[in-house]
Design a protein around this motif. Structure first.
Motif, mmCIF file in Angstrom:
data_model
loop_
_atom_site.group_PDB
_atom_site.id
_atom_site.type_symbol
_atom_site.label_atom_id
_atom_site.label_comp_id
_atom_site.label_asym_id
_atom_site.label_seq_id
_atom_site.Cartn_x
_atom_site.Cartn_y
_atom_site.Cartn_z
ATOM 1 N N LEU A 1 0.824 -1.206 0.000
ATOM 2 C CA LEU A 1 0.000 0.000 0.000
ATOM 3 C C LEU A 1 0.859 1.258 0.000
ATOM 4 C CD1 LEU A 1 -2.756 -1.107 2.536
ATOM 5 C CD2 LEU A 1 -2.885 -1.090 0.037
ATOM 6 N N THR A 2 1.939 1.227 0.767
ATOM 7 C CA THR A 2 2.852 2.379 0.810
ATOM 8 C C THR A 2 3.482 2.617 -0.554
ATOM 9 O OG1 THR A 2 3.348 2.080 3.159
ATOM 10 C CG2 THR A 2 4.953 3.298 1.846
ATOM 11 N N ALA B 1 -8.186 -10.894 -2.328
ATOM 12 C CA ALA B 1 -9.417 -10.087 -2.322
ATOM 13 C C ALA B 1 -9.348 -8.988 -1.269
ATOM 14 C CB ALA B 1 -10.631 -10.980 -2.079
ATOM 15 N N GLU B 2 -8.831 -9.310 -0.092
ATOM 16 C CA GLU B 2 -8.708 -8.308 0.968
ATOM 17 C C GLU B 2 -7.715 -7.225 0.573
ATOM 18 O OE1 GLU B 2 -9.586 -10.836 5.028
ATOM 19 O OE2 GLU B 2 -7.687 -11.186 3.990
ATOM 20 N N LEU B 3 -6.615 -7.627 -0.053
ATOM 21 C CA LEU B 3 -5.633 -6.652 -0.509
ATOM 22 C C LEU B 3 -6.243 -5.731 -1.562
ATOM 23 C CD1 LEU B 3 -2.728 -5.523 -0.663
ATOM 24 C CD2 LEU B 3 -2.269 -7.270 -2.407
ATOM 25 N N LEU B 4 -6.961 -6.294 -2.520
ATOM 26 C CA LEU B 4 -7.586 -5.488 -3.570
ATOM 27 C C LEU B 4 -8.573 -4.480 -2.988
ATOM 28 C CD1 LEU B 4 -8.255 -8.221 -6.302
ATOM 29 C CD2 LEU B 4 -6.478 -6.463 -6.313
ATOM 30 N N THR B 5 -9.316 -4.907 -1.984
ATOM 31 C CA THR B 5 -10.278 -4.008 -1.339
ATOM 32 C C THR B 5 -9.565 -2.827 -0.690
ATOM 33 O OG1 THR B 5 -11.818 -5.828 -0.940
ATOM 34 C CG2 THR B 5 -12.091 -3.855 0.403
ATOM 35 N N ILE C 1 -6.594 -1.649 -1.550
ATOM 36 C CA ILE C 1 -6.032 -0.804 -2.608
ATOM 37 C C ILE C 1 -7.105 0.114 -3.172
ATOM 38 C CG2 ILE C 1 -5.067 -0.830 -4.943
ATOM 39 C CD1 ILE C 1 -3.592 -3.415 -4.175
ATOM 40 N N THR C 2 -8.316 -0.423 -3.317
ATOM 41 C CA THR C 2 -9.432 0.375 -3.832
ATOM 42 C C THR C 2 -9.682 1.605 -2.975
ATOM 43 O OG1 THR C 2 -10.484 -1.630 -4.685
ATOM 44 C CG2 THR C 2 -11.882 0.302 -4.453
ATOM 45 N N ALA C 3 -9.460 1.474 -1.670
ATOM 46 C CA ALA C 3 -9.758 2.559 -0.736
ATOM 47 C C ALA C 3 -8.701 3.669 -0.737
ATOM 48 C CB ALA C 3 -9.905 1.989 0.677
ATOM 49 N N VAL D 1 -5.882 -0.119 -11.286
ATOM 50 C CA VAL D 1 -5.086 -1.285 -10.911
ATOM 51 C C VAL D 1 -5.469 -2.474 -11.790
ATOM 52 C CG1 VAL D 1 -4.523 -2.921 -9.066
ATOM 53 C CG2 VAL D 1 -4.900 -0.504 -8.528
ATOM 54 N N ARG D 2 -4.451 -3.128 -12.331
ATOM 55 C CA ARG D 2 -4.674 -4.331 -13.138
ATOM 56 C C ARG D 2 -3.949 -5.512 -12.472
ATOM 57 N NH1 ARG D 2 -2.667 -2.668 -17.314
ATOM 58 N NH2 ARG D 2 -4.489 -2.171 -18.594
#
Length: 480
Positions: free
Chosen positions: A174-175, A207-211, A213-215, A222-223
């Motif tokens: 995330l950083t 899935a948790e990571l993607l969520t 990143i979305t925030a 993101v691809r």
């Protein structure tokens, strides 16, 4: 001391090269794009299949001949796998450095100023660090979220080269994305040997990571790339669905074969039926989903019937994009000792047949974009000092429709359904007398275009308006 990097291999190897550049620059080494002035030339090698190995070895000989005064260092996967052998058998090399702990590269370089050597380190964790240099077109970057692989597909040497799966810490990912976005990167491409395996060694999931990143705040998309079909879970679809607009519904799923017996021999648990159902589920949940896959032809035991099953599977799932590769026999993999080997010529012929089938599918699916408006990330602006079609061919290697005029400019970019380097491009035409267009069309910017035609794997389009300007905050150097 100045250094130049000759880059080979995949996106994961590319990020390693960027990290190596960062660690060397922190130590005071100077990065250069001119090999003529380099004191050190690092050849960041690939060791995945035989043809890639040969390419990297040939690069050593060619570079030594062209730049005899520079010290040559082999890094990357080939260096990791054959370090001792290479330093012993290739006097052209001054050093061989593996891909375990990249942070040691500066110490290693300091050492070979005095004496040739080879060094590898244990495969632990996921190496991170500053990447002041990105080997991408402006506006795009790769972010590695896993290292190594525990799938042990019977044909694959990756676990031998990069070790077992390790998930990178969520906070680090995330950083890094925040920093890239702040520096003007618009397109984040998540990479790893198998993104679906992210978090299987910790207490999280893709899935948790993607969520999360979305925030994140900022203007970016993101691809996710390369998701093993046997580990694909429904929550991945739901995460991308919830993050639509930011999370691109682009699914890179390497099925490798459509024949049940071959899939099993590859040490995979899927089947024609299971994989077909997975594609159907993705497209029913996300009608706009784009599918990329890969196929491996000539795997030991592959019969004509098995080949036909794979051809039928390809036509059944109709991926937007696919790559086909003849099997490469890699020592120390389970498949290396398998019987009923397929002649190389036969494997190539089978790959060519699948490529022909895919060409027709890609052309049909791309044609659906004609008449639509798309947002396109510009990679390069082509000179207009020569006829447009000739300039495009020389700069991109892609076919375009020749509608050139004396006052017509040309740029090349990618829409959201085109991943870097592996998919086609969008050719953008614009009026050189249009001040708005000229100022908007620069590398790294995103513009809105109208698609005029589909030509091969590319789209031909005309500029409509600016969508996103390039960031002036960027302190990173994009290489291309």
């Amino acid at each position: 001391m100045k250094f130049f990097i000759d880059q080979h291999g995949c996106a994961k190897n590319q990020t390693d090269g960027e990290l190596i550049a960062g660690f060397l620059m922190e130590r005071g080494y100077e990065f250069t794009l001119n090999a003529d002035e380099a004191d050190f030339i690092l050849i960041n090698s690939c060791g995945f299949i035989q043809s890639a190995k040969k390419e990297s070895i040939d690069a050593v000989y060619d570079i030594k001949k062209a730049y005899p005064k520079a010290k040559l260092v082999l890094t990357g996967c080939l260096a990791e796998r054959y370090a001792d052998t290479l330093i012993e058998q290739m006097p052209e090399l001054d050093g061989v450095f593996g891909n375990g702990d990249l942070s040691k590269i500066a110490d290693f370089m300091d050492g070979i100023k005095k004496q040739r050597g080879a060094e590898t380190f244990a495969q632990k964790g996921v190496c991170g660090g500053a990447r002041p240099v990105l080997f991408n077109f402006p506006g795009s970057a790769f972010v590695k979220i896993t290292e190594g692989c525990s799938n042990h597909c019977s044909f694959c040497a990756i676990p031998l080269i990069r070790g077992e799966l390790r998930s990178r810490r969520e906070s680090e990912i995330l950083t890094e994305i925040r920093r890239l976005v702040k520096d003007g990167v618009y397109e984040i491409n998540l990479i790893g040997q198998d993104l679906a395996a992210y978090g299987s060694d910790t207490k999280t999931s893709l899935a948790e990571l993607l969520t999360k990143i979305t925030a994140l705040k900022g203007d970016f998309v993101v691809r996710p790339l390369y998701i093993h079909p046997d580990h694909f879970t429904d929550d991945i679809i739901e995460a991308i669905k919830a993050g639509e607009g930011r999370l691109l519904p682009y699914f890179d799923i390497p099925f490798q074969s459509g024949d049940d017996a071959i899939i099993k021999a590859m040490n995979r648990t899927g089947s024609f039926k299971k994989y077909t159902a997975l594609v159907k589920k993705i497209r029913s949940s996300l009608p706009s989903a784009v599918l990329r896959t890969t196929f491996l032809t000539g795997f030991p035991g592959e019969t004509d019937e098995a080949t036909e099953n794979t051809a039928q599977f390809l036509q059944k799932i109709s991926p937007d994009w696919s790559g086909c590769f003849p099997y490469s026999r890699e020592e120390d993999t389970p498949a290396y000792k398998m019987k009923n080997r397929v002649p190389a010529r036969t494997a190539r012929a089978r790959a060519e047949r699948l490529e022909e089938l895919q060409s027709a599918i890609t052309a049909e699916r791309l044609s659906r974009n004609v008449g639509k408006e798309l947002n396109v990330l510009i990679e390069e602006v082509v000179t207009t000092e020569q006829p447009v079609s000739q300039a495009a061919a020389e700069n991109s290697g892609h076919a375009i429709t020749d509608n050139s005029a004396n006052n017509e400019g040309l740029a090349i970019g990618r829409a959201w359904f085109q991943a870097p380097e592996v998919d086609g491009s969008v050719v953008i035409r614009y009026d050189l007398d249009d001040v708005t267009a000229v100022s908007a069309i620069v590398p790294g910017a995103v513009v809105t275009v109208k698609v005029l035609a589909s030509t091969g794997v590319d789209l031909d389009s005309r500029f409509i308006k600016n969508y996103r300007k390039t960031s002036k905050k960027s302190e990173r150097k994009f290489i291309f």
